[in-house]
Design an enzyme around this catalytic site. Structure first.
Site, mmCIF file in Angstrom:
data_model
loop_
_atom_site.group_PDB
_atom_site.id
_atom_site.type_symbol
_atom_site.label_atom_id
_atom_site.label_comp_id
_atom_site.label_asym_id
_atom_site.label_seq_id
_atom_site.Cartn_x
_atom_site.Cartn_y
_atom_site.Cartn_z
ATOM 1 N N HIS A 158 34.085 -49.483 -16.249
ATOM 2 C CA HIS A 158 32.952 -49.325 -17.162
ATOM 3 C C HIS A 158 32.273 -50.672 -17.397
ATOM 4 O O HIS A 158 31.043 -50.785 -17.326
ATOM 5 C CB HIS A 158 33.430 -48.764 -18.493
ATOM 6 C CG HIS A 158 33.785 -47.321 -18.432
ATOM 7 N ND1 HIS A 158 33.984 -46.549 -19.569
ATOM 8 C CD2 HIS A 158 33.984 -46.486 -17.385
ATOM 9 C CE1 HIS A 158 34.280 -45.319 -19.216
ATOM 10 N NE2 HIS A 158 34.299 -45.257 -17.892
ATOM 11 N N SER A 196 31.599 -42.786 -13.749
ATOM 12 C CA SER A 196 31.241 -43.535 -14.957
ATOM 13 C C SER A 196 30.795 -44.954 -14.663
ATOM 14 O O SER A 196 29.883 -45.468 -15.327
ATOM 15 C CB SER A 196 32.427 -43.557 -15.920
ATOM 16 O OG SER A 196 32.816 -42.256 -16.261
#
Length: 367
Positions: free
Chosen positions: A321, A263
Site C-alpha cells: 500500500h 490494492s
C-alpha cells in the site's frame, strides 16, 4: 486491501511451505508437516528402574539424544536479499516496457483516428439512414457503453480480468497453480510473474468488490488527467513496483507470507488523483454524509500504512500500500515530466521504423 496472509490458502495446496508461512502463531497444517520432513519422532516406552525414579518433567540427558536417530539442524530464518535481484530487474524492465508500449499505443491510436475520420462520418450517416430496431440487444449494449466515461471504459477490461481470476480461484484443480503464480511471495519458486499476476488476483469477493469499486470511482478523474494510455502504463507499473516494495520489506523482516490483490496499483491511482487535485471532496462509501479533502485523505492513508508497517500489522500488506501511494505521489510531482513528457525521441524512432517498413502511408503517415 492487499492481504498479506490468507490462512485459507494454507488449506488449498500442498506446495512450497513458504507460501503459507505462520501467521499469528498458528501452526502448519498436518499435510505440510509431513511433506516438509519434520515429523514428530515416535517415543519408545522405557522400562523404569524402581531404584532410580525419574521426575515426570525433567529434560532428557545428552546420552538420550545420542541414542536417538540424528535430527535435522534447526531451521534459522534467512534473508536472501540476493533473490531480489531478478525481481528488481523485472520491475525496471517491465516499467520501461509499459511506458514504451503506452507511447506506441498512443501513436497508433492517434494515427488510426485520423485515418478513420471519414469512415466514421460515413458510419454515422448510414446509421441515420438505416436505424436499428429499438429492441436490438446489441444497440442497448452500445448505448450503455457510449454512456460510460473514457475512464470507466478503460478500467472495464481490468475489472473483467479480475473477475476471471476470481472465478479461477473457485476451481479446485487450479488452486495449486493459482497459489504459485497469482500470489506474490519472495520465498516462492516463482518470483517475477506473480509480481504482475497477483495484482489481478482476489480470493475473497468482498476484497475484489471493494478494490474494483475504488478503481471505478477514481477512473474518470485519473484517465482524464493522464489519458488512457498513460493511465494503463502507470497502473500496471504500480502493481509491479508495489509488489517489489512488499518483497523488500518481507525479506528484511523475515516474515514470508503470500500477498494478492490490486490494492497497491489502486493506491497509486488514488494517490495520483489526490496529489493532483488535493482540494477535491471525498466521502466514505457507507458514510456519505462525512466529507473531507483529497489531500487530507491521502495523508491519513499514508500515515495508517506507515504505522501498520512499523508496528507489524498483518491483516493488510501495508508495504505494498505504502509503496503504491508513494509511487503515485512521485509520478505526479516528478515522474510525468521525467518519463512521459520525454517520450518524443522514442515515438520518432518508432515512426521511422514504421515508415521504412511501408506502414507510414496514408493521411496519418506524418503523425
Amino acid at each position: 486491501m492487499a492481504w498479506r496472509s490468507c490462512s485459507v490458502l494454507c488449506r488449498l495446496t500442498g506446495g512450497d511451505p513458504f507460501l503459507c508461512s505462520v501467521r499469528g502463531g498458528s501452526r502448519w497444517p498436518h499435510s505440510f508437516q509431513q511433506r516438509s520432513g519434520f515429523r514428530k519422532a515416535s517415543k519408545k516406552p522405557e522400562a523404569k528402574k524402581p531404584e532410580d525414579p525419574v521426575p515426570a518433567h525433567t529434560e532428557p540427558s545428552e546420552a538420550a539424544f545420542q541414542n536417538r536417530a540424528p535430527l535435522q539442524p534447526p531451521v534459522t530464518p534467512q534473508r536472501p536479499f540476493g533473490r531480489l535481484v531478478r525481481p528488481f530487474l523485472f520491475t525496471v524492465g517491465f516499467t520501461g516496457s509499459s511506458f514504451g508500449l503506452a507511447a506506441i499505443w498512443q501513436y497508433e491510436s492517434l494515427k488510426s483516428r485520423v485515418q478513420s475520420y471519414f469512415d466514421g462520418l460515413r458510419a454515422d450517416w448510414l446509421e441515420k439512414v438505416q436505424p436499428q430496431k429499438r429492441g436490438d440487444v446489441r444497440k442497448e449494449i452500445n448505448q450503455w457503453w457510449n454512456s460510460l466515461s473514457e475512464g470507466q471504459k478503460t478500467v472495464t477490461g481490468i475489472i473483467a480480468a479480475n473477475a476471471v481470476v476470481f472465478c479461477c480461484w473457485r476451481v479446485p484443480s487450479l488452486q495449486r497453480f493459482m497459489v504459485r503464480y497469482f500470489t506474490s511471495n519472495p520465498a516462492s519458486k516463482s518470483l517475477c510473474s506473480p509480481m504482475l499476476l497477483s495484482t489481478f488476483s482476489h480470493f475473497s469477493f468482498f476484497h475484489m468488490a471493494a478494490n474494483m469499486y475504488v478503481l471505478w470511482s477514481f477512473s474518470t478523474s485519473a484517465v482524464s488527467m493522464l489519458g488512457r494510455e498513460q493511465f494503463m502504463a502507470v497502473y500496471l507499473s504500480a502493481g509491479v513496483i508495489s509488489t517489489f516494495v512488499s518483497y523488500v520489506c518481507k525479506t528484511a523482516t523475515g516474515r514470508f507470507s503470500p500477498s494478492l490483490g490490486a490494492s497497491g496499483a489502486i493506491m497509486t491511482i488514488l494517490a495520483a488523483v489526490c496529489t493532483k487535485m488535493p482540494e477535491a471532496r471525498l466521502a466514505i462509501i457507507f458514510l456519505p454524509m462525512f466529507t473531507f479533502t483529497a489531500g487530507n485523505a491521502l495523508k491519513a492513508i499514508v500515515a495508517m500504512d506507515t504505522a501498520g508497517l512499523v508496528l507489524g500489522w498483518k491483516f493488510f500488506d501495508h508495504a505494498a500500500h505504502l509503496g503504491g501511494a508513494l509511487f503515485g505521489i512521485w509520478y505526479i510531482l516528478f515522474g510525468n515530466d521525467l518519463i512521459w513528457k520525454n517520450r518524443e525521441p522514442f515515438v520518432k524512432l518508432w515512426h521511422e521504423l514504421r515508415t521504412r517498413s511501408g506502414g507510414g502511408g496514408g493521411p496519418g503517415g506524418a503523425v
